[in-house]
Design an enzyme around this catalytic site. Structure first.
Site, PDB file in Angstrom:
ATOM      1  CD  GLU A 115     139.822 -31.756  -8.647  1.00 51.53           C
ATOM      2  OE1 GLU A 115     139.771 -30.726  -9.327  1.00 51.53           O
ATOM      3  OE2 GLU A 115     140.175 -31.760  -7.461  1.00 51.53           O
ATOM      4  CB  CYS A 128     146.094 -39.230  -4.968  1.00 56.51           C
ATOM      5  SG  CYS A 128     144.920 -38.782  -3.691  1.00 56.51           S
ATOM      6  CB  CYS A 135     133.248 -36.631   1.227  1.00 60.78           C
ATOM      7  SG  CYS A 135     133.553 -37.768   2.594  1.00 60.78           S
ATOM      8  CB  CYS A 139     136.763 -33.735   7.794  1.00 58.69           C
ATOM      9  SG  CYS A 139     136.448 -35.501   8.006  1.00 58.69           S
ATOM     10  CB  CYS A 142     138.358 -32.147   4.276  1.00 61.91           C
ATOM     11  SG  CYS A 142     138.324 -33.023   2.703  1.00 61.91           S
ATOM     12  N   GLY A 194     136.234 -38.437  -1.251  1.00 63.45           N
ATOM     13  CA  GLY A 194     135.323 -39.474  -0.776  1.00 63.45           C
ATOM     14  C   GLY A 194     135.875 -40.348   0.327  1.00 63.45           C
ATOM     15  CD  GLU A 195     135.815 -43.215   4.751  1.00 58.39           C
ATOM     16  OE1 GLU A 195     136.507 -42.335   5.260  1.00 58.39           O
ATOM     17  OE2 GLU A 195     136.231 -44.383   4.591  1.00 58.39           O
ATOM     18  CB  SER A 226     143.234 -42.634   3.389  1.00 66.49           C
ATOM     19  OG  SER A 226     143.061 -41.701   4.434  1.00 66.49           O
ATOM     20  CB  SER A 248     141.716 -39.175   8.529  1.00 68.26           C
ATOM     21  OG  SER A 248     142.017 -39.356   7.170  1.00 68.26           O
ATOM     22  CG  ASN A 325     147.878 -29.092   1.693  1.00 65.67           C
ATOM     23  OD1 ASN A 325     148.990 -28.570   1.679  1.00 65.67           O
ATOM     24  ND2 ASN A 325     147.716 -30.407   1.713  1.00 65.67           N
ATOM     25  CB  CYS A 368     146.284 -33.808   1.402  1.00 65.87           C
ATOM     26  SG  CYS A 368     147.363 -35.133   1.250  1.00 65.87           S
TER      27      CYS A 368
END
Ligand code: SAH
Ligand code: SF4
Length: 391
Positions: A115, A128, A135, A139, A142, A194-195, A226, A248, A325, A368
């Site tokens: 996305e 974004c 990922c 976390c 997330c 993703g990281e 990020s 983060s 969120n 997010c």
């Protein structure tokens, strides 16, 4: 003689085109593009000029068909069409939020989906973008972290997200028309799925293409990467990409950060902060953004705010507070608004900018941390998520 393995630089050595279909030119660095054009039969002497021409067609004009590259001879266009494509991810769905945010679900090779989110604001528009399908990190707050399937995106797929957004927004310049200086996609943030620092080379190559002055031409100060805190790659990001950095952070003790951002068990708060102290100097940028998700009763006390200020002392920083969120099955709640404001106030009084990020596109699950491909149904149960979060 040593027995060290021979490493070959694939960029410069084999001037052969890959077998099995045309090569996609999107996402290649200038050097890679040059090698590809030469491998297809472009004389060495012309290569530099050809790279410039093709580059401009692809990234300045947004052209996808070699036939439209009108300053190239017919034969050369045919040669290009025989060996290459100019391909971007396919848009599966596009959703537009009541607040104007657009979310694209894109299909990439292998049938995977990622996305991309476009967020229009008053004087700018932020895209974004994602760096991986899913990922590998988990976390606990997330949604992407619950997605099992993971693969790195190619540089083409990363640059392609920017190109797809420009297509949809009608942002490519039109030959013969006066240059329009307003940029719809004026900023890019690597804050999707993703990281990015776990896909370093592709992210770097893609951002080099996006920053190149003869194409999409976004300044490195309009790109923010990020990371959850992949410490060994932070200095590399400063040196090899030079964009702005967001981290983060999300917690002020290792005990809490271990549960929220499990990579903290590998590189803890102190190690992370030491790496961050070097970043602005190495990248020649001003400030690091500390992202801090506001989770009710978990990390949102006055004591947390005060600890945060102490921890980051000496680092040029701004603290971006992100109201949590929610997503289906998420194990946390958003902090109350008064709590977020009180937290922001402590940070602000300590001399740091502390903007509260307005959630955008919530009605289309574009905010997010809500991204997850629509076909990824293998949702972990709430119990599994809570167990991982150590709750
Ligand atoms: N993997 C990178 C970049 C993608 S996440 C990283 O972790 O930094 C982009 C930002 O959204 C991160 O700060 C992340 O912690 C935050 N985020 C993730 N899930 C969220 C959620 N449910 N609500 C609010 N922010 C979230
Ligand atoms: Fe991955 Fe970032 Fe989500 Fe953590 S917050 S799971 S690192 S995408």
């Amino acid at each position: 003689m040593t027995n060290a393995p021979i490493t070959q630089d694939v960029l410069t050595l084999p001037r052969k085109l890959p077998e099995g279909g045309p090569l996609n030119l999107v996402g290649l660095t200038r050097d890679q593009l040059r090698d590809a054009l030469i491998a297809a039969g472009t004389p060495d002497k012309q290569a530099k000029m050809r790279v410039g021409q093709v580059w401009q067609w692809i990234y300045h004009w947004g052209v996808r068909d070699f036939a439209d590259m009108t300053n190239l001879g017919k034969d050369y266009r045919a040669l290009l069409a025989e060996h290459f494509t100019i391909a971007v991810p396919e848009v599966v769905t596009r959703q537009v939020s009541a607040d104007g945010t657009r979310k694209y679900l894109l299909r990439i090779a292998g049938g995977h989906e990622v996305e991309t989110v476009y967020i229009p604001e008053e004087n700018r528009g932020t895209l974004c973008i994602s760096s991986q399908v899913g990922c590998t990190l988990t976390c606990s707050f997330c949604h992407t972290g619950t997605q099992k399937l993971v693969r790195n995106l190619t540089a083409a797929e990363i640059v392609g997200q920017v190109m797809v957004a420009r297509d949809d927004l009608g942002e490519w310049p039109k030959p013969g028309e006066p240059k329009d200086e307003t940029r719809l996609v004026s900023n890019v943030v690597l804050m999707g799925m993703g990281e990015p620092l776990y896909n370093f080379d592709n992210v770097r190559d893609a951002m080099k293409v996006v920053m190149d002055g003869e194409g999409i031409s976004l300044s490195r100060r309009r790109i923010t990467l990020s990371t959850s805190g992949v410490v060994p790659e932070i200095a590399r990001a400063a040196e090899e990409i030079g964009c702005l950095l967001a981290v983060s952070f999300h917690a002020t003790t290792d005990a809490v950060r271990d549960t929220l951002v499990p990579i903290n068990k590998r590189w803890n708060i102190e190690t992370l902060l030491n790496a961050l102290r070097e970043y602005p100097r190495l990248s020649n940028s001003e400030r690091i953004t500390f992202e801090y998700v506001m989770l009710k009763g978990v990390n949102d006390s006055d004591a947390d705010a005060k600890r945060l200020v102490k921890l980051i002392a000496g680092i040029p920083a701004k603290i971006n507070l992100i109201p949590f969120n929610e997503w289906p099955g998420s194990p946390y709640q958003r902090s109350d608004w008064e709590r977020i404001e009180a937290f922001a106030d402590i940070i602000y009084k300590a001399g740091y900018a502390s903007p509260i990020r307005t959630p955008r596109g919530e009605d289309i699950m574009a905010a997010c941390g809500q991204l997850k491909s629509a076909t990824e149904r293998a949702r972990k149960s709430r119990a599994a998520i809570e167990a991982e979060a150590g709750m």
